[in-house]
Design a protein around this motif. Structure first.
Motif, PDB file in Angstrom:
ATOM      1  N   ASN A 228      18.151 -30.050  -0.039  1.00 30.57           N
ATOM      2  CA  ASN A 228      17.785 -30.176   1.364  1.00 30.57           C
ATOM      3  C   ASN A 228      16.329 -29.743   1.551  1.00 30.57           C
ATOM      4  OD1 ASN A 228      17.850 -27.378   1.232  1.00 30.57           O
ATOM      5  ND2 ASN A 228      19.022 -27.120   3.118  1.00 30.57           N
ATOM      6  N   GLU A 229      15.863 -29.723   2.780  1.00 31.65           N
ATOM      7  CA  GLU A 229      14.442 -29.444   3.025  1.00 31.65           C
ATOM      8  C   GLU A 229      14.038 -28.043   2.576  1.00 31.65           C
ATOM      9  OE1 GLU A 229      13.415 -30.232   7.056  1.00 31.65           O
ATOM     10  OE2 GLU A 229      13.929 -32.362   6.948  1.00 31.65           O
ATOM     11  N   ARG A 230      14.892 -27.060   2.815  1.00 33.32           N
ATOM     12  CA  ARG A 230      14.535 -25.689   2.411  1.00 33.32           C
ATOM     13  C   ARG A 230      14.464 -25.580   0.892  1.00 33.32           C
ATOM     14  NH1 ARG A 230      17.240 -20.666   5.415  1.00 33.32           N
ATOM     15  NH2 ARG A 230      15.548 -19.676   4.220  1.00 33.32           N
ATOM     16  N   ASP A 231      15.378 -26.265   0.205  1.00 35.12           N
ATOM     17  CA  ASP A 231      15.346 -26.263  -1.258  1.00 35.12           C
ATOM     18  C   ASP A 231      14.034 -26.849  -1.769  1.00 35.12           C
ATOM     19  OD1 ASP A 231      17.867 -25.185  -1.400  1.00 35.12           O
ATOM     20  OD2 ASP A 231      18.871 -27.042  -1.952  1.00 35.12           O
ATOM     21  N   ILE A 232      13.643 -27.974  -1.196  1.00 30.35           N
ATOM     22  CA  ILE A 232      12.423 -28.645  -1.655  1.00 30.35           C
ATOM     23  C   ILE A 232      11.201 -27.763  -1.423  1.00 30.35           C
ATOM     24  CG2 ILE A 232      10.906 -30.625  -1.226  1.00 30.35           C
ATOM     25  CD1 ILE A 232      13.438 -32.285  -0.706  1.00 30.35           C
ATOM     26  N   ASP A 233      11.185 -27.042  -0.305  1.00 32.25           N
ATOM     27  CA  ASP A 233      10.083 -26.104  -0.054  1.00 32.25           C
ATOM     28  C   ASP A 233      10.079 -24.984  -1.095  1.00 32.25           C
ATOM     29  OD1 ASP A 233       9.116 -27.479   2.118  1.00 32.25           O
ATOM     30  OD2 ASP A 233      10.213 -26.284   3.599  1.00 32.25           O
ATOM     31  N   ILE A 234      11.278 -24.486  -1.430  1.00 28.96           N
ATOM     32  CA  ILE A 234      11.391 -23.419  -2.429  1.00 28.96           C
ATOM     33  C   ILE A 234      10.890 -23.887  -3.790  1.00 28.96           C
ATOM     34  CG2 ILE A 234      13.083 -22.140  -3.817  1.00 28.96           C
ATOM     35  CD1 ILE A 234      12.507 -20.823  -1.159  1.00 28.96           C
ATOM     36  N   LEU A 235      11.175 -25.141  -4.128  1.00 26.42           N
ATOM     37  CA  LEU A 235      10.789 -25.678  -5.435  1.00 26.42           C
ATOM     38  C   LEU A 235       9.270 -25.776  -5.603  1.00 26.42           C
ATOM     39  CD1 LEU A 235      13.575 -28.378  -5.821  1.00 26.42           C
ATOM     40  CD2 LEU A 235      13.156 -26.475  -7.392  1.00 26.42           C
ATOM     41  N   LYS A 236       8.551 -25.648  -4.504  1.00 32.09           N
ATOM     42  CA  LYS A 236       7.092 -25.639  -4.587  1.00 32.09           C
ATOM     43  C   LYS A 236       6.558 -24.284  -5.039  1.00 32.09           C
ATOM     44  CE  LYS A 236       6.743 -28.995  -0.786  1.00 32.09           C
ATOM     45  NZ  LYS A 236       6.325 -29.197   0.625  1.00 32.09           N
ATOM     46  N   THR A 237       7.440 -23.273  -5.016  1.00 29.94           N
ATOM     47  CA  THR A 237       6.981 -21.921  -5.300  1.00 29.94           C
ATOM     48  C   THR A 237       7.650 -21.287  -6.516  1.00 29.94           C
ATOM     49  OG1 THR A 237       8.656 -20.917  -3.844  1.00 29.94           O
ATOM     50  CG2 THR A 237       6.565 -21.563  -2.835  1.00 29.94           C
ATOM     51  N   ILE A 238       8.649 -21.967  -7.121  1.00 27.18           N
ATOM     52  CA  ILE A 238       9.334 -21.420  -8.292  1.00 27.18           C
ATOM     53  C   ILE A 238       9.162 -22.381  -9.461  1.00 27.18           C
ATOM     54  CG2 ILE A 238      11.016 -20.203  -6.849  1.00 27.18           C
ATOM     55  CD1 ILE A 238      13.070 -22.341  -7.563  1.00 27.18           C
ATOM     56  N   PRO A 239       9.420 -21.938 -10.691  1.00 21.80           N
ATOM     57  CA  PRO A 239       9.217 -22.787 -11.864  1.00 21.80           C
ATOM     58  C   PRO A 239      10.051 -24.059 -11.876  1.00 21.80           C
ATOM     59  CG  PRO A 239       9.424 -20.498 -12.509  1.00 21.80           C
ATOM     60  CD  PRO A 239       9.783 -20.559 -11.065  1.00 21.80           C
ATOM     61  N   GLY A 240      11.143 -24.105 -11.125  1.00 22.26           N
ATOM     62  CA  GLY A 240      11.966 -25.310 -11.126  1.00 22.26           C
ATOM     63  C   GLY A 240      12.935 -25.328 -12.286  1.00 22.26           C
ATOM     64  N   PHE A 241      12.983 -26.463 -13.008  1.00 25.20           N
ATOM     65  CA  PHE A 241      13.964 -26.635 -14.072  1.00 25.20           C
ATOM     66  C   PHE A 241      13.287 -27.076 -15.373  1.00 25.20           C
ATOM     67  CE2 PHE A 241      15.759 -27.745  -9.942  1.00 25.20           C
ATOM     68  CZ  PHE A 241      16.788 -26.822  -9.847  1.00 25.20           C
ATOM     69  N   PRO A 242      12.453 -26.228 -15.952  1.00 29.02           N
ATOM     70  CA  PRO A 242      11.726 -26.622 -17.166  1.00 29.02           C
ATOM     71  C   PRO A 242      12.642 -26.986 -18.321  1.00 29.02           C
ATOM     72  CG  PRO A 242      11.546 -24.251 -16.778  1.00 29.02           C
ATOM     73  CD  PRO A 242      12.123 -24.852 -15.536  1.00 29.02           C
ATOM     74  N   MET A 243      13.832 -26.385 -18.391  1.00 25.07           N
ATOM     75  CA  MET A 243      14.753 -26.671 -19.492  1.00 25.07           C
ATOM     76  C   MET A 243      15.286 -28.098 -19.414  1.00 25.07           C
ATOM     77  SD  MET A 243      17.868 -24.219 -20.704  1.00 25.07           S
ATOM     78  CE  MET A 243      18.643 -24.404 -22.320  1.00 25.07           C
ATOM     79  N   LEU A 244      15.191 -28.714 -18.229  1.00 25.03           N
ATOM     80  CA  LEU A 244      15.691 -30.073 -18.050  1.00 25.03           C
ATOM     81  C   LEU A 244      14.593 -31.125 -18.196  1.00 25.03           C
ATOM     82  CD1 LEU A 244      18.071 -29.500 -14.998  1.00 25.03           C
ATOM     83  CD2 LEU A 244      18.590 -29.351 -17.436  1.00 25.03           C
TER      84      LEU A 244
END
Length: 359
Positions: A228-244
């Motif tokens: 959702n929108e809050r998740d997408i905003d959060i993904l701008k500030t955390i490493p995300g899913f480098p293992m994937l």
């Protein structure tokens, strides 16, 4: 969506058929084979009774000074190095010690050739005993790491002072989960396809997820299908899913770890969580589920049904929350206060439904 995937897979299958029946060659596991002894190990580890090594890290106050000792089971594609977003003020105020570990195969933990949901509980129990964190401890399971928490609630509930399952997975193969509730859910179809490929065509699956025409994790992270929108905003500030990422998935050990984790999580379990009876009749412990209302990975309707079947579990719902609520500012403090102090915050308890479900 599923039909498009099926077409892509069919095209790939025609060109890569010979890979479909091949498992990747045996992996080199830290501490479990002579060929792996040259691999560097930087983490603290314990040796389990079956010879496997389990890597861990400690955060918060020292365990000797702690009032609360919490073991954290990370999610899919994560590790013991996941960010703990509890405020330092709360950690010091309450005296919280965190013990995070790499689940089997992740990080510097050895994979478990006999991987099962049941075995997760005994790994955690050995970890707690060898590090001497006490006869009882708290447990937090995040996303797919929640199957470790379900395992502990089934097999070692007496060791748990309290349990929090944050956006926990719902396995479509749980016998008591009504088919009428899931039959139109595309996620059920995707998990079924993923299990089939993981079991019968791992070589094809490995080839497919590393192709250039498959969306990268950067595309995944911006995709409103999953977040959702809050998740997408959060993904701008955390490493995300480098293992994937494709680069990481090309590494045999990474692919095997993710494949094994997925198969354990969504395969057949040794028990049905929806049939668990309350192990805490005297309220000597509490269990919590935290769910985002807008979670697009684990549908809120399924989580509400689970909580409705298990009224001894306290259900909390975040109205504007997606799947990444553990990263929302201030929310992890709220989760900890509810788990450790019994403080009530955002909560939701569905009204008992009279709807009849067909299993």
């Amino acid at each position: 969506m599923v039909s498009r995937i099926a077409v892509v897979l069919l095209i790939g299958f025609l060109g890569m058929f010979y890979q479909a029946k091949q498992l990747p060659p045996p992996s080199q596991i830290n501490g479990s084979s002579s060929s792996s002894q040259n691999l560097p190990v930087s983490s603290q580890r314990i040796r389990l009774s079956d010879g496997r090594y389990l890597a861990y890290t400690e955060k918060g106050v020292s365990k000797d000074k702690a009032n609360f000792r919490i073991i954290v089971s990370h999610g899919f594609g994560s590790s013991k190095d996941m960010t703990i977003l509890a405020s330092q003020e709360l950690i010091v105020e309450l005296g919280i010690y965190f013990l995070l570990y790499d689940r089997p195969g992740y990080g510097e933990s050895d994979p478990n050739p006999n991987s099962s949901v049941e075995n997760e509980a005994y790994d955690i129990q050995e970890l707690a005993e060898q590090l001497q964190i006490g006869s009882k401890f708290y447990l937090i399971g995040v996303s797919m790491g929640s199957y470790s928490a379900w395992s502990c609630l089934k097999y070692i509930p007496e060791r748990l002072a309290g349990t929090a399952l944050i956006v926990p997975l719902v396995n479509y193969q749980w016998p008591s989960l009504p088919y009428s509730l899931t039959k139109e859910d595309y996620r059920r179809k995707l998990s079924k396809l993923g299990l089939w490929l993981s079991t019968y065509a791992p070589g094809l699956l490995h080839w497919w997820v590393t192709q250039n025409w498959i969306p990268s994790t950067s595309v995944l992270e911006k995709n409103p299908i999953f977040f959702n929108e809050r998740d997408i905003d959060i993904l701008k500030t955390i490493p995300g899913f480098p293992m994937l990422s494709k680069r990481m998935l090309k590494e045999q050990r990474v692919f095997e770890t993710l494949r094994s984790d997925f198969m354990t999580a969504f395969g057949k379990w040794e028990f049905d969580p929806l049939k668990l009876s309350n192990p805490y009749a005297q309220n000597e412990s509490s269990v919590h589920i935290w769910q985002g209302y807008e979670d697009k990975v684990v549908p809120v309707e399924l989580q509400r049904y689970v909580s409705g079947q298990l009224p001894w579990i306290e259900y909390h719902e975040v109205p504007d929350g997606g799947h990444l609520i553990i990263h929302y500012k201030g929310l992890f403090d709220t989760i900890l206060r509810a788990l450790l102090l019994g403080e009530e915050a955002v909560s939701y308890r569905p009204i008992p439904s009279t709807t009849k479900f067909v299993s």
